[in-house]
Design a protein around this motif. Structure first.
Motif, PDB file in Angstrom:
ATOM      1  N   SER A 270      29.732  -1.049 -29.180  1.00 41.34           N
ATOM      2  CA  SER A 270      28.725  -1.761 -29.970  1.00 41.34           C
ATOM      3  C   SER A 270      28.412  -1.036 -31.275  1.00 41.34           C
ATOM      4  O   SER A 270      28.373  -1.654 -32.346  1.00 41.34           O
ATOM      5  CB  SER A 270      27.437  -1.923 -29.156  1.00 41.34           C
ATOM      6  N   THR A 271      28.200   0.280 -31.192  1.00 36.51           N
ATOM      7  CA  THR A 271      27.866   1.027 -32.410  1.00 36.51           C
ATOM      8  C   THR A 271      29.025   1.034 -33.393  1.00 36.51           C
ATOM      9  O   THR A 271      28.828   0.945 -34.606  1.00 36.51           O
ATOM     10  CB  THR A 271      27.484   2.485 -32.083  1.00 36.51           C
TER      11      THR A 271
ATOM     12  N   LEU B 179      23.409  -2.172 -31.816  1.00 37.98           N
ATOM     13  CA  LEU B 179      23.826  -3.134 -32.838  1.00 37.98           C
ATOM     14  C   LEU B 179      22.932  -3.070 -34.073  1.00 37.98           C
ATOM     15  O   LEU B 179      23.395  -3.183 -35.208  1.00 37.98           O
ATOM     16  CB  LEU B 179      23.818  -4.547 -32.256  1.00 37.98           C
ATOM     17  N   VAL B 180      21.648  -2.869 -33.849  1.00 40.91           N
ATOM     18  CA  VAL B 180      20.704  -2.788 -34.969  1.00 40.91           C
ATOM     19  C   VAL B 180      20.762  -1.410 -35.620  1.00 40.91           C
ATOM     20  O   VAL B 180      20.852  -1.274 -36.843  1.00 40.91           O
ATOM     21  CB  VAL B 180      19.267  -3.090 -34.494  1.00 40.91           C
TER      22      VAL B 180
ATOM     23  N   GLY C 250      22.153   4.771 -32.125  1.00 47.16           N
ATOM     24  CA  GLY C 250      22.926   3.846 -32.935  1.00 47.16           C
ATOM     25  C   GLY C 250      22.888   4.220 -34.412  1.00 47.16           C
ATOM     26  O   GLY C 250      23.913   4.204 -35.104  1.00 47.16           O
TER      27      GLY C 250
ATOM     28  N   GLY D 129      26.116   5.409 -36.583  1.00 49.25           N
ATOM     29  CA  GLY D 129      26.499   4.711 -37.801  1.00 49.25           C
ATOM     30  C   GLY D 129      26.545   5.637 -39.001  1.00 49.25           C
ATOM     31  O   GLY D 129      27.378   5.479 -39.894  1.00 49.25           O
TER      32      GLY D 129
ATOM     33  N   LEU E 229      31.509  -2.480 -39.747  1.00 50.88           N
ATOM     34  CA  LEU E 229      31.408  -3.643 -40.643  1.00 50.88           C
ATOM     35  C   LEU E 229      30.847  -3.242 -42.002  1.00 50.88           C
ATOM     36  O   LEU E 229      31.289  -3.742 -43.042  1.00 50.88           O
ATOM     37  CB  LEU E 229      30.535  -4.730 -40.009  1.00 50.88           C
ATOM     38  N   THR E 230      29.868  -2.326 -41.979  1.00 51.12           N
ATOM     39  CA  THR E 230      29.272  -1.865 -43.237  1.00 51.12           C
ATOM     40  C   THR E 230      30.303  -1.121 -44.084  1.00 51.12           C
ATOM     41  O   THR E 230      30.399  -1.324 -45.297  1.00 51.12           O
ATOM     42  CB  THR E 230      28.071  -0.937 -42.948  1.00 51.12           C
TER      43      THR E 230
ATOM     44  N   SER F  44      29.483  -2.428 -35.100  1.00 47.96           N
ATOM     45  CA  SER F  44      28.341  -2.698 -35.970  1.00 47.96           C
ATOM     46  C   SER F  44      28.378  -1.831 -37.226  1.00 47.96           C
ATOM     47  O   SER F  44      28.239  -2.318 -38.349  1.00 47.96           O
ATOM     48  CB  SER F  44      27.033  -2.458 -35.203  1.00 47.96           C
TER      49      SER F  44
ATOM     50  N   ARG G 268      23.992  -0.336 -37.893  1.00 47.31           N
ATOM     51  CA  ARG G 268      24.013  -0.941 -39.235  1.00 47.31           C
ATOM     52  C   ARG G 268      23.066  -0.189 -40.174  1.00 47.31           C
ATOM     53  O   ARG G 268      23.377   0.058 -41.338  1.00 47.31           O
ATOM     54  CB  ARG G 268      23.610  -2.416 -39.159  1.00 47.31           C
TER      55      ARG G 268
END
Length: 290
Positions: A54-55, A216-217, A16, A20, A61-62, A58, A220
């Motif tokens: 999911s990745t 998800l964590v 993840g 990201g 959004l950033t 998440s 981000r």
């Protein structure tokens, strides 16, 4: 359950964070890892598409909050990418029926990873050029989106590991903008592919849930540290990531699964170390990349 949690959660978090950071959805790493662990291609693809959903949302959004994406390019990538996923599905079903899916998927991975590894390392060694992104043409994003969506559906990836290098090298978009644009469009692309697959493929729900929580964590976190890395360094790290993933798949085809996993895990851990170092120190550059 405990054993599953011990390997799946760290894997979800690490991939993840990488997705990201690079804007690649994460599936292009997760699919080979699941294949190396013995999951069938259709199961690995479906889990990876869910993971990439999911990745991407998440991490995106950033980038959306910091306005590090190009809206027009995102729209054309998303629409053409969704079309691309549907064009690929009949081919995947045919390969599965004929028992050719494992070999075909591995060979396609090798071809794409080899090309983009060389492409990114070559791009990183070129002098930065001030190529204008103000003149917009929809043709480039449409073709890149179609290819990204097609590859996404065949390999169970977000398509970002194809789109990011092409956005950088073909359209001349700066690395951070390319990452944000890719991640924002990936959600729509992989959602189309996932809901297409899940109608005919059953997946282990517990494994998928743990991986998604990690995604998800991690995404981000990965997206939050990109500003600390210069563009040249991002390109080099991405090219090396493609290279080691390619090596792991070659070893799988040679029935050397454990060495392949160790190589891939080793580089993933190295990247996580770099990300954590930058996050804790808040430095703009690492001394060995000056």
């Amino acid at each position: 359950m405990l054993l599953l949690l011990l390997w799946a959660l760290p894997t979800g978090l690490a991939i993840g964070a990488i997705s990201g950071f690079f804007g690649v959805g994460g599936g292009f790493l997760l699919t080979p890892i699941l294949l190396l662990l013995g999951y069938s291609p259709s199961t690995a693809i479906t889990i990876s598409l869910l993971y990439s959903m999911s990745t991407s949302i998440s991490g995106a959004l950033t980038y959306i909050q910091s306005k590090k994406f190009i809206l027009k390019t995102t729209l054309f990538l998303s629409i053409s990418g969704m079309i691309g996923t549907q064009l690929a599905k009949p081919l995947v079903l045919y390969l599965t029926k004929e028992g050719l899916d494992d070999m075909a998927i591995s060979l396609l991975y090798l071809l794409l990873l080899g090309y983009f590894s060389i492409s990114m390392l070559f791009e990183a060694n070129k002098n930065a050029e001030n190529r204008s992104t103000t003149v917009f043409s929809p043709l480039g994003p449409i073709l890149i989106g179609l290819l990204g969506g097609f590859v996404s559906s065949i390999l169970g990836v977000g398509g970002g590991f194809v789109m990011v290098p092409l956005l950088i090298s073909v359209l001349g978009i700066p690395a951070q903008l390319a990452v944000g644009t890719s991640l924002t469009s990936i959600f729509f692309i992989v959602s189309t592919g996932f809901f297409s697959y899940i109608q005919t493929v059953s997946i282990p729900i517990t494994l998928a849930t743990i991986l998604v929580i990690g995604a998800l964590v991690g995404a981000r976190f990965g997206a939050s540290v990109t500003a600390s890395f210069p563009e040249k360094m991002m390109k080099k790290l991405l090219g090396i990531l493609y290279f080691f993933t390619m090596i792991s798949i070659v070893l799988k085809l040679l029935h050397q699964t454990i060495p392949g996993l160790l190589i891939l895990i080793g580089y993933i851990m190295t990247l996580m170390g770099l990300f954590l170092y930058q996050y804790w120190t808040k430095k703009k550059r690492l001394f060995f990349f000056e």
